[in-house]
Design a protein around this motif. Sequence first.
Motif, mmCIF file in Angstrom:
data_model
loop_
_atom_site.group_PDB
_atom_site.id
_atom_site.type_symbol
_atom_site.label_atom_id
_atom_site.label_comp_id
_atom_site.label_asym_id
_atom_site.label_seq_id
_atom_site.Cartn_x
_atom_site.Cartn_y
_atom_site.Cartn_z
ATOM 1 N N PHE A 153 -11.913 -13.598 -9.228
ATOM 2 C CA PHE A 153 -11.041 -14.336 -9.856
ATOM 3 C C PHE A 153 -11.126 -14.262 -11.288
ATOM 4 C CE2 PHE A 153 -9.149 -18.091 -11.200
ATOM 5 C CZ PHE A 153 -8.103 -18.486 -10.946
ATOM 6 N N ASN A 154 -9.952 -13.929 -12.055
ATOM 7 C CA ASN A 154 -10.055 -13.829 -13.379
ATOM 8 C C ASN A 154 -9.111 -14.709 -14.293
ATOM 9 O OD1 ASN A 154 -12.047 -11.584 -12.938
ATOM 10 N ND2 ASN A 154 -10.233 -10.343 -12.401
ATOM 11 N N ARG A 155 -9.562 -15.334 -15.433
ATOM 12 C CA ARG A 155 -8.653 -16.011 -16.314
ATOM 13 C C ARG A 155 -8.944 -15.481 -17.640
ATOM 14 N NH1 ARG A 155 -5.917 -20.574 -15.735
ATOM 15 N NH2 ARG A 155 -7.314 -21.322 -13.816
ATOM 16 N N ASP A 156 -7.768 -14.745 -18.225
ATOM 17 C CA ASP A 156 -7.992 -14.441 -19.498
ATOM 18 C C ASP A 156 -7.917 -15.526 -20.583
ATOM 19 O OD1 ASP A 156 -5.416 -14.864 -19.787
ATOM 20 O OD2 ASP A 156 -4.679 -12.849 -19.542
ATOM 21 N N ALA A 157 -7.861 -15.015 -21.959
ATOM 22 C CA ALA A 157 -7.814 -16.024 -22.953
ATOM 23 C C ALA A 157 -6.534 -16.657 -22.920
ATOM 24 C CB ALA A 157 -8.131 -15.190 -24.353
ATOM 25 N N THR A 158 -5.457 -16.047 -22.574
ATOM 26 C CA THR A 158 -4.358 -16.976 -22.819
ATOM 27 C C THR A 158 -4.053 -17.771 -21.409
ATOM 28 O OG1 THR A 158 -3.034 -15.317 -21.398
ATOM 29 C CG2 THR A 158 -3.190 -14.856 -23.606
ATOM 30 N N GLY A 159 -4.785 -17.698 -20.578
ATOM 31 C CA GLY A 159 -4.985 -18.694 -19.260
ATOM 32 C C GLY A 159 -4.266 -18.016 -18.099
ATOM 33 N N ALA A 160 -3.905 -16.755 -18.169
ATOM 34 C CA ALA A 160 -3.303 -16.029 -16.994
ATOM 35 C C ALA A 160 -4.418 -15.548 -16.164
ATOM 36 C CB ALA A 160 -2.520 -14.846 -17.514
ATOM 37 N N VAL A 161 -3.875 -15.576 -14.809
ATOM 38 C CA VAL A 161 -5.173 -15.480 -13.877
ATOM 39 C C VAL A 161 -4.721 -14.114 -13.210
ATOM 40 C CG1 VAL A 161 -5.668 -17.816 -13.321
ATOM 41 C CG2 VAL A 161 -3.893 -16.678 -12.101
ATOM 42 N N SER A 162 -5.833 -13.394 -12.695
ATOM 43 C CA SER A 162 -5.312 -12.465 -11.753
ATOM 44 C C SER A 162 -6.859 -11.980 -10.734
ATOM 45 C CB SER A 162 -5.562 -10.969 -12.907
ATOM 46 O OG SER A 162 -6.641 -10.931 -13.625
ATOM 47 N N ILE A 163 -6.462 -11.083 -9.637
ATOM 48 C CA ILE A 163 -7.512 -10.729 -8.890
ATOM 49 C C ILE A 163 -8.105 -9.331 -8.912
ATOM 50 C CG2 ILE A 163 -7.661 -10.602 -6.312
ATOM 51 C CD1 ILE A 163 -7.588 -13.680 -7.354
ATOM 52 N N SER A 164 -9.132 -9.143 -8.859
ATOM 53 C CA SER A 164 -9.842 -7.823 -8.881
ATOM 54 C C SER A 164 -9.995 -7.741 -7.452
ATOM 55 C CB SER A 164 -10.803 -7.595 -9.699
ATOM 56 O OG SER A 164 -10.614 -8.028 -10.992
ATOM 57 N N THR A 165 -10.284 -6.212 -6.877
ATOM 58 C CA THR A 165 -10.171 -6.016 -5.469
ATOM 59 C C THR A 165 -11.379 -4.735 -5.710
ATOM 60 O OG1 THR A 165 -8.745 -4.554 -5.405
ATOM 61 C CG2 THR A 165 -8.545 -6.800 -4.559
ATOM 62 N N ILE A 166 -12.039 -4.713 -4.608
ATOM 63 C CA ILE A 166 -12.912 -3.346 -4.264
ATOM 64 C C ILE A 166 -12.017 -2.753 -3.150
ATOM 65 C CG2 ILE A 166 -14.995 -2.499 -3.407
ATOM 66 C CD1 ILE A 166 -16.565 -4.910 -4.444
ATOM 67 N N ASP A 167 -11.474 -1.312 -3.363
ATOM 68 C CA ASP A 167 -10.958 -0.668 -2.628
ATOM 69 C C ASP A 167 -11.647 0.132 -1.812
ATOM 70 O OD1 ASP A 167 -8.926 -1.979 -3.444
ATOM 71 O OD2 ASP A 167 -7.918 -0.730 -5.007
ATOM 72 N N VAL A 168 -11.388 0.250 -0.483
ATOM 73 C CA VAL A 168 -12.067 1.296 0.351
ATOM 74 C C VAL A 168 -10.995 2.409 0.712
ATOM 75 C CG1 VAL A 168 -13.323 1.701 2.417
ATOM 76 C CG2 VAL A 168 -13.871 -0.259 1.097
ATOM 77 N N ASN A 169 -11.261 3.677 0.273
ATOM 78 C CA ASN A 169 -10.115 4.599 0.635
ATOM 79 C C ASN A 169 -10.335 5.036 2.311
ATOM 80 O OD1 ASN A 169 -9.386 7.598 0.691
ATOM 81 N ND2 ASN A 169 -8.083 6.782 -0.702
ATOM 82 N N VAL A 170 -9.445 4.534 3.035
ATOM 83 C CA VAL A 170 -9.400 4.609 4.547
ATOM 84 C C VAL A 170 -9.305 6.077 4.937
ATOM 85 C CG1 VAL A 170 -8.512 4.276 6.775
ATOM 86 C CG2 VAL A 170 -8.898 2.438 5.020
ATOM 87 N N GLU A 171 -8.134 6.679 4.040
ATOM 88 C CA GLU A 171 -7.822 8.071 4.084
ATOM 89 C C GLU A 171 -8.743 9.148 4.140
ATOM 90 O OE1 GLU A 171 -4.714 10.961 5.039
ATOM 91 O OE2 GLU A 171 -4.616 8.886 5.283
ATOM 92 N N SER A 172 -9.749 8.754 3.403
ATOM 93 C CA SER A 172 -10.813 9.741 3.274
ATOM 94 C C SER A 172 -12.119 9.399 4.183
ATOM 95 C CB SER A 172 -11.454 9.671 1.798
ATOM 96 O OG SER A 172 -12.002 8.477 1.433
ATOM 97 N N ILE A 173 -11.920 8.397 5.021
ATOM 98 C CA ILE A 173 -12.965 8.158 5.896
ATOM 99 C C ILE A 173 -12.688 8.195 7.300
ATOM 100 C CG2 ILE A 173 -14.435 6.991 3.941
ATOM 101 C CD1 ILE A 173 -13.751 4.234 5.447
ATOM 102 N N LYS A 174 -11.359 8.180 7.544
ATOM 103 C CA LYS A 174 -11.106 7.853 9.061
ATOM 104 C C LYS A 174 -11.467 8.876 9.981
ATOM 105 C CE LYS A 174 -6.667 10.121 7.951
ATOM 106 N NZ LYS A 174 -5.044 9.929 8.176
ATOM 107 N N LEU A 175 -11.602 8.839 11.035
ATOM 108 C CA LEU A 175 -12.240 9.654 12.068
ATOM 109 C C LEU A 175 -11.076 10.176 12.844
ATOM 110 C CD1 LEU A 175 -15.745 8.304 13.168
ATOM 111 C CD2 LEU A 175 -15.016 9.940 11.359
ATOM 112 N N TYR A 176 -10.247 9.474 13.289
ATOM 113 C CA TYR A 176 -9.020 9.557 14.128
ATOM 114 C C TYR A 176 -7.814 8.929 13.598
ATOM 115 C CZ TYR A 176 -12.437 10.637 17.639
ATOM 116 O OH TYR A 176 -13.527 11.146 18.384
ATOM 117 N N ASP A 177 -6.534 9.653 13.663
ATOM 118 C CA ASP A 177 -5.306 9.168 13.147
ATOM 119 C C ASP A 177 -4.385 9.380 14.361
ATOM 120 O OD1 ASP A 177 -2.918 8.394 12.064
ATOM 121 O OD2 ASP A 177 -3.686 8.753 9.885
ATOM 122 N N ALA A 178 -3.715 8.579 14.981
ATOM 123 C CA ALA A 178 -2.890 8.488 16.210
ATOM 124 C C ALA A 178 -1.615 8.386 15.569
ATOM 125 C CB ALA A 178 -3.054 7.558 17.206
#
Length: 328
Positions: A153-178
């Motif tokens: 959870f980030n708040r910059d110098a102007t007071g605006a807030v933002s969210i950071s995420t850790i993304d897991v690329n499912v397309e590159s690890i999926k074993l099955y796609d039905a």
Amino acid sequence: MASIMTNSAALTALQSLNNTQNQLQTTQTRISTGYRVSQASDNAAYWSIATTMRSDNQAMSTVSDALGLGASKVDTAYTGMSSAITTINQIQQKLTASYGQTDASKEKTQVEIKALQDQLKAYADGATFSGTNMLSVSTASGTAADVKIVSAFNRDATGAVSISTIDVNVESIKLYDAGAAPTSKGILDAARLGTTGATTATAQNPTLGAAPVAGDTYSVSSLSIFTGTTAASDAQISQMMNVVDAALKDMTTAATKLGAAKSSIDLQKTFTSSLMDSIDRGVGQLVDADMNKESTRLQALQVQQQLGVQALSIANGSSQSILSLFRG
């Protein structure tokens, strides 16, 4: 000048006593609450900063919970992937053992391979945590959506807030796609060229028992060395081994990606915990009362209060002395 209309000494003593009472009340409030800035009227700037930082800390507490949930999702996927890697190694062993076997032996080996293929699907389908499965998906069209784990959870110098995420690329690890029309199938149900093991969008089923044909494809989830009364030729088994080996390499890469995501999550959890502690300390330095100082001040003010009461009593008594001037 002595006056019975205006007692200047009493007024001065009263003002001093009132000032001492106000200071005493402030000190008692600080001792009882533990804060020297407990409301905006105490110090508007510090109160505003502390309130904002407390709000941010509560948001970070939620982020910490989200990281824990994300870690569990990744752990579950990694466990399923690890089990699948062990099983696909066993399939590779069965294929190696079947090379040069009689048709009767290949038929028996196929039973074992089918059981292992079913186990692979069970691992992928079972790797679900809180409704999220990264190994067995169903993409209607396009690519599988990434799994996003809230990490900051980030708040910059102007007071605006933002969210950071850790993304897991499912397309590159999926074993099955039905799914009906995914951009690409999973690692285990994708069509792979028998010559190289590379995935291809064009499937071409081989004629079992015949010599391999250019463009023949196999899928780890459905390859078979014996169907009906026909056994695969040794050349075809060799191509199946290429396919399984290529899939194994892709699964190893996928497991590495999951491990890297888990490492990132663990590092972010540690950082978030440390950051929350730092914010708590910073807020404390702004608004917490110094209890040693306030305790000493309380004793001093209590003495001042007693002296003020005595001074007021003396000042009020001076008016009584004027009466002695009028006694005969």
